[in-house]
Design a protein around this motif. Structure first.
Motif, PDB file in Angstrom:
ATOM      1  N   HIS A   1      36.211  27.215  35.168  1.00 43.31           N
ATOM      2  CA  HIS A   1      36.143  26.136  36.151  1.00 43.31           C
ATOM      3  C   HIS A   1      37.180  25.058  35.857  1.00 43.31           C
ATOM      4  O   HIS A   1      37.744  24.456  36.781  1.00 43.31           O
ATOM      5  CB  HIS A   1      34.755  25.513  36.172  1.00 43.31           C
TER       6      HIS A   1
ATOM      7  N   TRP B   1      43.504  32.154  40.851  1.00 42.20           N
ATOM      8  CA  TRP B   1      43.181  30.811  41.316  1.00 42.20           C
ATOM      9  C   TRP B   1      42.294  30.863  42.552  1.00 42.20           C
ATOM     10  O   TRP B   1      42.481  31.679  43.453  1.00 42.20           O
ATOM     11  CB  TRP B   1      44.468  30.050  41.625  1.00 42.20           C
ATOM     12  N   ILE B   2      41.316  29.967  42.623  1.00 39.86           N
ATOM     13  CA  ILE B   2      40.432  29.862  43.787  1.00 39.86           C
ATOM     14  C   ILE B   2      41.119  29.000  44.841  1.00 39.86           C
ATOM     15  O   ILE B   2      41.384  27.815  44.615  1.00 39.86           O
ATOM     16  CB  ILE B   2      39.080  29.245  43.391  1.00 39.86           C
TER      17      ILE B   2
ATOM     18  N   ARG C   1      35.704  25.199  45.687  1.00 39.75           N
ATOM     19  CA  ARG C   1      36.006  24.415  44.491  1.00 39.75           C
ATOM     20  C   ARG C   1      35.161  23.142  44.451  1.00 39.75           C
ATOM     21  O   ARG C   1      34.731  22.701  43.381  1.00 39.75           O
ATOM     22  CB  ARG C   1      37.493  24.063  44.443  1.00 39.75           C
ATOM     23  N   GLN C   2      34.921  22.575  45.618  1.00 44.43           N
ATOM     24  CA  GLN C   2      34.116  21.362  45.681  1.00 44.43           C
ATOM     25  C   GLN C   2      32.670  21.644  45.265  1.00 44.43           C
ATOM     26  O   GLN C   2      32.042  20.836  44.563  1.00 44.43           O
ATOM     27  CB  GLN C   2      34.152  20.804  47.105  1.00 44.43           C
TER      28      GLN C   2
ATOM     29  N   GLN D   1      31.733  24.028  43.202  1.00 46.40           N
ATOM     30  CA  GLN D   1      31.764  24.261  41.768  1.00 46.40           C
ATOM     31  C   GLN D   1      31.939  22.953  40.996  1.00 46.40           C
ATOM     32  O   GLN D   1      31.359  22.790  39.916  1.00 46.40           O
ATOM     33  CB  GLN D   1      32.884  25.251  41.431  1.00 46.40           C
ATOM     34  N   ASP D   2      32.720  22.023  41.524  1.00 51.37           N
ATOM     35  CA  ASP D   2      32.846  20.709  40.893  1.00 51.37           C
ATOM     36  C   ASP D   2      31.491  20.009  40.848  1.00 51.37           C
ATOM     37  O   ASP D   2      31.145  19.351  39.849  1.00 51.37           O
ATOM     38  CB  ASP D   2      33.852  19.838  41.653  1.00 51.37           C
TER      39      ASP D   2
ATOM     40  N   ASN E   1      32.021  32.142  39.190  1.00 53.28           N
ATOM     41  CA  ASN E   1      33.451  32.358  38.959  1.00 53.28           C
ATOM     42  C   ASN E   1      33.741  33.363  37.856  1.00 53.28           C
ATOM     43  O   ASN E   1      34.903  33.704  37.611  1.00 53.28           O
ATOM     44  CB  ASN E   1      34.155  31.037  38.633  1.00 53.28           C
TER      45      ASN E   1
ATOM     46  N   HIS F   1      40.017  26.033  37.601  1.00 54.55           N
ATOM     47  CA  HIS F   1      39.716  26.441  38.979  1.00 54.55           C
ATOM     48  C   HIS F   1      40.110  27.907  39.190  1.00 54.55           C
ATOM     49  O   HIS F   1      40.678  28.274  40.233  1.00 54.55           O
ATOM     50  CB  HIS F   1      40.424  25.544  39.992  1.00 54.55           C
ATOM     51  N   HIS F   2      39.777  28.724  38.194  1.00 55.89           N
ATOM     52  CA  HIS F   2      40.044  30.158  38.266  1.00 55.89           C
ATOM     53  C   HIS F   2      38.741  30.925  38.439  1.00 55.89           C
ATOM     54  O   HIS F   2      37.646  30.384  38.253  1.00 55.89           O
ATOM     55  CB  HIS F   2      40.735  30.636  36.985  1.00 55.89           C
ATOM     56  N   ARG F   3      38.878  32.164  38.790  1.00 48.45           N
ATOM     57  CA  ARG F   3      37.758  33.105  38.823  1.00 48.45           C
ATOM     58  C   ARG F   3      38.238  34.447  38.321  1.00 48.45           C
ATOM     59  O   ARG F   3      39.444  34.741  38.350  1.00 48.45           O
ATOM     60  CB  ARG F   3      37.205  33.257  40.241  1.00 48.45           C
TER      61      ARG F   3
END
Length: 451
Positions: A347, A410-411, A417-418, A420-421, A284, A350-352
């Motif tokens: 993260h 925003w992603i 996102r899942q 990355q979580d 990200n 939830h940005h990149r």
């Protein structure tokens, strides 16, 4: 919601096109299509499968446009996806043709394609290039016997037909004049025909420019852009694969004529480019931000170590040695996440970071980019190079601090996102365990009583 804690992001895949034959590649492609994805065991969920991306079922930053940008700016192989998308559209348009038009171009059998690749090729004389013939004129070598070239040997130089001297010169001018923005192919309507004719001549075949088969002119453009040697978007084909597809296109414009190369292109996209794209998209932050995050993680770990060491060497009670766990915990979590290309701060939002080519784009450029995904753009004849694009020098002039704190977005893709979580949770758990072990060791050490 996260994936399994044993999840591992896709491994980087290097090119392996020479290690498999056509049948093995086709079986691999069929397995990928039947499974709907590259299997979760490879780190790619069904929601981010190749077919789902190509069909437009994903959100930014995992769309076809981002995939194309990745291949263009990172892997330098956008021609594979461009040709693949064109072929899909071409096959669809072919299926909608009237039966009378289809009858003009018969299907190219798989056995004929295999014979082209694995069968023996005829031996034909190789003409001495005109430049050398001019030098040898009026010498003892002028009447030397012509050399024969085994067309089955891919290391031999393709022969040149004498009737194409003038056209070879024009084709040479075409190749040398290809630029990043304009080529003779896009400025001269007949240039692609010359290059196509030259490609057939190099393969020892005769081109039929006035065939009444459907899409013959479009096929000649595809040959001059993707298949001919030295073409603007030349595919990475072996000599046998190139000769095989030219042999097929010499007889028909049916989509099956591309059978020998579309398997290679699709295999490269599914088994190499797609996993690498997902691996790259998981990151990200840009490279300066990731390096900064790694440095920050190492600094916090050193701070925790130094604090624990000083407390241990002092008269302070053992309970004080637990306090540096904050530095250990945050430092290790930041380092582990950064090692996988993620910034924990980004993260959390939830940005990149915007990619360099996205930073300086405006609405007109975005519209042009969308237009660049059209079928017409795949026939433009421009190279996939980007060195002359305006964003390149502007990004180079950007100082390192601005790069570290570049603009964010925003992603949108939930599956990304899942992933990355999951990686973030893995980093936190690993950091907690290691921090507890290290602090426990310091707590077990006797007092130093040095001060």
């Amino acid at each position: 919601m996260v994936y399994s804690l044993t999840y591992r992001r896709p491994s980087h895949v290097t090119s392996s096109r020479d290690s498999l034959n056509g049948d093995e590649k086709q079986r691999s492609v069929n397995e990928s299509i039947q499974s709907g994805s590259s299997h979760m065991s490879s780190g790619i969920p069904d929601a981010l499968s190749f077919d789902r991306i190509i069909s437009g079922g994903t959100c930014p930053p995992v769309t076809v446009r981002e995939f194309m940008n990745y291949l263009k700016y990172i892997e330098y192989s956008a021609e594979n996806l461009q040709f693949f998308l064109w072929y899909r559209d071409y096959s669809s348009r072919w299926d909608s043709l009237p039966a009378s038009d289809k009858a003009l171009a018969p299907e190219w059998s798989a056995s004929a394609a295999d014979a082209d690749i694995y069968g023996a090729s005829p031996v034909r004389p190789k003409r001495v290039p005109p430049q050398i013939a001019e030098v040898l004129k009026n010498t003892d070598f002028a009447d030397a016997p012509k050399v024969t070239v085994d067309r089955a040997d891919p290391f031999n130089t393709p022969p040149k037909a004498e009737s194409f001297d003038d056209k070879r010169d024009l084709a040479s001018d075409y190749g040398s004049s290809v630029g990043d923005d304009k080529t003779l192919l896009s400025s001269t309507a007949s240039s692609h025909r010359v290059v196509t004719e030259q490609a057939f001549d190099d393969a020892g075949m005769k081109w039929k420019p006035f065939s009444n088969q459907p899409y013959r002119d479009e096929i000649s453009r595809i040959i001059s852009i993707y298949i001919a040697e030295g073409s603007p978007r030349e595919l990475n084909l072996s000599s046998r694969e190139r000769q095989s597809v030219l042999h097929a296109l010499q007889h028909t414009t049916h989509p099956t004529a591309f059978r020998t190369i579309i398997t290679t292109v699709e295999y490269s996209l599914r088994r190499q480019a797609h996993p690498n794209f997902i691996r790259w998209t998981i990151c990200n932050g840009n490279r300066p931000r990731v390096i900064f995050a790694r440095g920050l993680g190492v600094s916090l770990i050193l701070f925790g170590f130094l604090a624990d060491l000083l407390i241990t060497l002092s008269h302070a009670g053992r309970g004080w040695r637990v306090l540096p766990i904050v530095g250990w915990f945050v430092g290790i979590a930041t380092l582990v996440a950064a090692w996988k290309g993620m910034c924990v701060v980004l993260h959390g939002l939830h940005h990149r970071h915007l990619r360099p080519w996205e930073l300086f784009s405006d609405s007109s450029e975005e519209a042009a980019d969308e237009k660049g995904m059209s079928v017409d753009s795949f026939l433009s004849g421009t190279r996939n190079s980007f060195e002359e694009e305006p964003w390149v020098p502007r990004y180079k002039k950007r100082n390192i601090i601005r790069k570290v704190f570049d603009r964010e977005i925003w992603i949108q893709e939930p599956a990304l996102r899942q992933i990355q979580d999951t990686i973030f949770l893995q980093s936190v758990l690993a950091s907690f365990v290691v921090s507890c072990v290290v602090v426990g060791i310091f707590c077990a050490v006797p007092h130093g009583n040095l001060y």
